[in-house]
Scaffold this active site. Structure first.
Site, PDB file in Angstrom:
ATOM      1  N   CYS A  18       0.849  -1.251  -0.149  1.00  0.00           N
ATOM      2  CA  CYS A  18       0.000   0.018  -0.145  1.00  0.00           C
ATOM      3  C   CYS A  18       0.906   1.276  -0.100  1.00  0.00           C
ATOM      4  O   CYS A  18       2.076   1.077   0.268  1.00  0.00           O
ATOM      5  CB  CYS A  18      -0.894   0.085   1.306  1.00  0.00           C
ATOM      6  SG  CYS A  18      -0.032  -0.091   2.799  1.00  0.00           S
ATOM      7  N   CYS A 102       2.530   5.758   8.690  1.00  0.00           N
ATOM      8  CA  CYS A 102       1.727   5.927   7.724  1.00  0.00           C
ATOM      9  C   CYS A 102       0.844   7.093   8.102  1.00  0.00           C
ATOM     10  O   CYS A 102       0.230   7.420   9.173  1.00  0.00           O
ATOM     11  CB  CYS A 102       0.935   4.620   7.577  1.00  0.00           C
ATOM     12  SG  CYS A 102      -0.615   4.838   6.432  1.00  0.00           S
ATOM     13  N   HIS A 130      -0.489  -4.634  19.470  1.00  0.00           N
ATOM     14  CA  HIS A 130       0.068  -4.329  18.065  1.00  0.00           C
ATOM     15  C   HIS A 130       0.574  -2.969  18.282  1.00  0.00           C
ATOM     16  O   HIS A 130       0.133  -2.078  18.764  1.00  0.00           O
ATOM     17  CB  HIS A 130      -1.393  -4.310  17.165  1.00  0.00           C
ATOM     18  CG  HIS A 130      -0.916  -4.141  15.770  1.00  0.00           C
ATOM     19  ND1 HIS A 130      -0.507  -3.100  15.243  1.00  0.00           N
ATOM     20  CD2 HIS A 130      -0.786  -5.131  14.960  1.00  0.00           C
ATOM     21  CE1 HIS A 130      -0.259  -3.223  14.003  1.00  0.00           C
ATOM     22  NE2 HIS A 130      -0.242  -4.332  13.801  1.00  0.00           N
ATOM     23  N   GLU A 132       0.545  -0.495  16.403  1.00  0.00           N
ATOM     24  CA  GLU A 132      -0.435   0.713  16.062  1.00  0.00           C
ATOM     25  C   GLU A 132      -1.198   0.875  17.230  1.00  0.00           C
ATOM     26  O   GLU A 132      -1.312   2.268  17.523  1.00  0.00           O
ATOM     27  CB  GLU A 132      -1.181   0.259  14.858  1.00  0.00           C
ATOM     28  CG  GLU A 132      -2.195   1.523  14.335  1.00  0.00           C
ATOM     29  CD  GLU A 132      -2.990   1.283  13.349  1.00  0.00           C
ATOM     30  OE1 GLU A 132      -4.131   1.813  13.107  1.00  0.00           O
ATOM     31  OE2 GLU A 132      -2.785   0.282  12.415  1.00  0.00           O
TER      32      GLU A 132
END
Length: 315
Positions: A18, A102, A130, A132
């Site tokens: 991505c 990101c 996680h 994130e």
């Protein structure tokens, strides 16, 4: 000579890298060009061993914490995002750092800060542990976010002020599971405030939609990705729910031909941190045992590009 059995191979599009992953890898590559090796990277830049090993071969050194980074070395923060304490520590030490978070994760960070500034308590839908999730929790003071992992968690929530809640989500979740949890949150807490737009990123949504389109046409589905890659694991789940048995593989050598026994139509996709090179590697491995009839099934077009940090744009 015995002819090989035919295997119809339906390859998902979009698949693989991505824009956020592309950007993060490019940041490390450009940092190596500009500063020379070694460039330190806090945490895996993206969750893919092949990508990490390739960057390590170019001179990247992967560490878990900043105290492993020498004082005079450049350091890159991974695409998953980091708690505020990490750049603060880097600045206190005078480290030169580049943030490869990101931009879609950064957007969630910004939303979290604004909601807490507005006095909201955040219910965060995500997977505990996680990177994130750790990074997002680290944007606001302790105690201002509560993790929600499952529908069962929604039932046990006991917020101090049920009328002053907001929710946000990890960007790499199952679209369907998250929708169910959000629905349950809204049912329990009608006043809860949601994000302006969808937090689950375009790439995660698009890759899951592609799998849902292909899986009903297949006997089985292979997903290329890492076992610690949330978006890749969600693709396996999406395939299984759509009616195909599914397996996660990291690269060609992981293809299990016994598992493929009896399969005549095979779906193939790759998580957002898996390069196209691994897709071709898996196809080449399959070609050792099958006569491949390859067809790409396109369900969306992607043209997203994220800007590089200013310090690297000239490079």
């Amino acid at each position: 000579m015995t002819s090989l059995p035919v295997l119809k191979l339906l390859i998902a599009a979009p698949r693989g890298f991505c824009a956020g992953v592309d950007r993060a890898i490019r940041i490390v590559e450009l940092a190596l060009e500009r500063y020379g090796a070694p460039v330190y990277v806090r945490h895996e830049i993206v969750h893919n061993r092949f990508v990490v090993d390739a960057l390590r071969a170019k001179g990247a050194v992967f560490v878990e914490e900043l105290d492993e980074v020498p004082d005079d070395a450049p350091v890159v923060f991974s695409a998953h995002g980091v708690p505020k304490s990490v750049p603060a520590e880097a600045e206190a030490r005078g480290l030169h750092y580049l943030d490869a978070t990101c931009p879609l994760v950064s957007k969630v960070h910004s939303q979290a800060e604004k909601l807490v500034d507005a006095g909201k308590h955040i219910l965060f839908v995500g997977h505990g542990g996680h990177p994130e999730v750790i990074g997002t929790f680290g944007q606001v003071p302790d105690g201002r976010i509560t993790l929600v992992e499952t529908l069962a968690d929604v039932e046990t929530l006991a917020p101090a002020d049920p009328d002053n809640l907001a929710f946000l989500t990890q960007t790499t979740l199952s679209v369907d599971d998250t929708a169910a949890i959000v629905c349950a949150l809204k049912h329990r807490f009608p006043a809860i405030q949601g994000p302006r737009g969808e937090d689950i990123c375009y790439a995660t949504s698009n890759r899951q939609a592609a799998v849902k389109a292909i899986a009903p046409l297949c006997d089985a589905m292979l997903v290329i990705g890492a076992p610690n890659s949330s978006n890749s694991l969600r693709l396996v789940e999406a395939a299984e729910r759509a009616g195909a048995k599914a397996m996660l593989v990291q690269r060609g050598e992981d293809v299990d031909f016994a598992w493929l026994h009896g399969v005549r139509t095979l779906g193939l996709t790759a998580g957002a941190s898996a390069p196209e090179q691994l897709v071709r590697e898996v196809v080449a491995k399959l070609s050792e045992r099958y006569a491949i009839e390859e067809e790409q099934i396109a369900t969306a077009a992607e043209n997203m590009v994220f800007k590089l940090p200013r310090a690297l744009q000239a490079a």
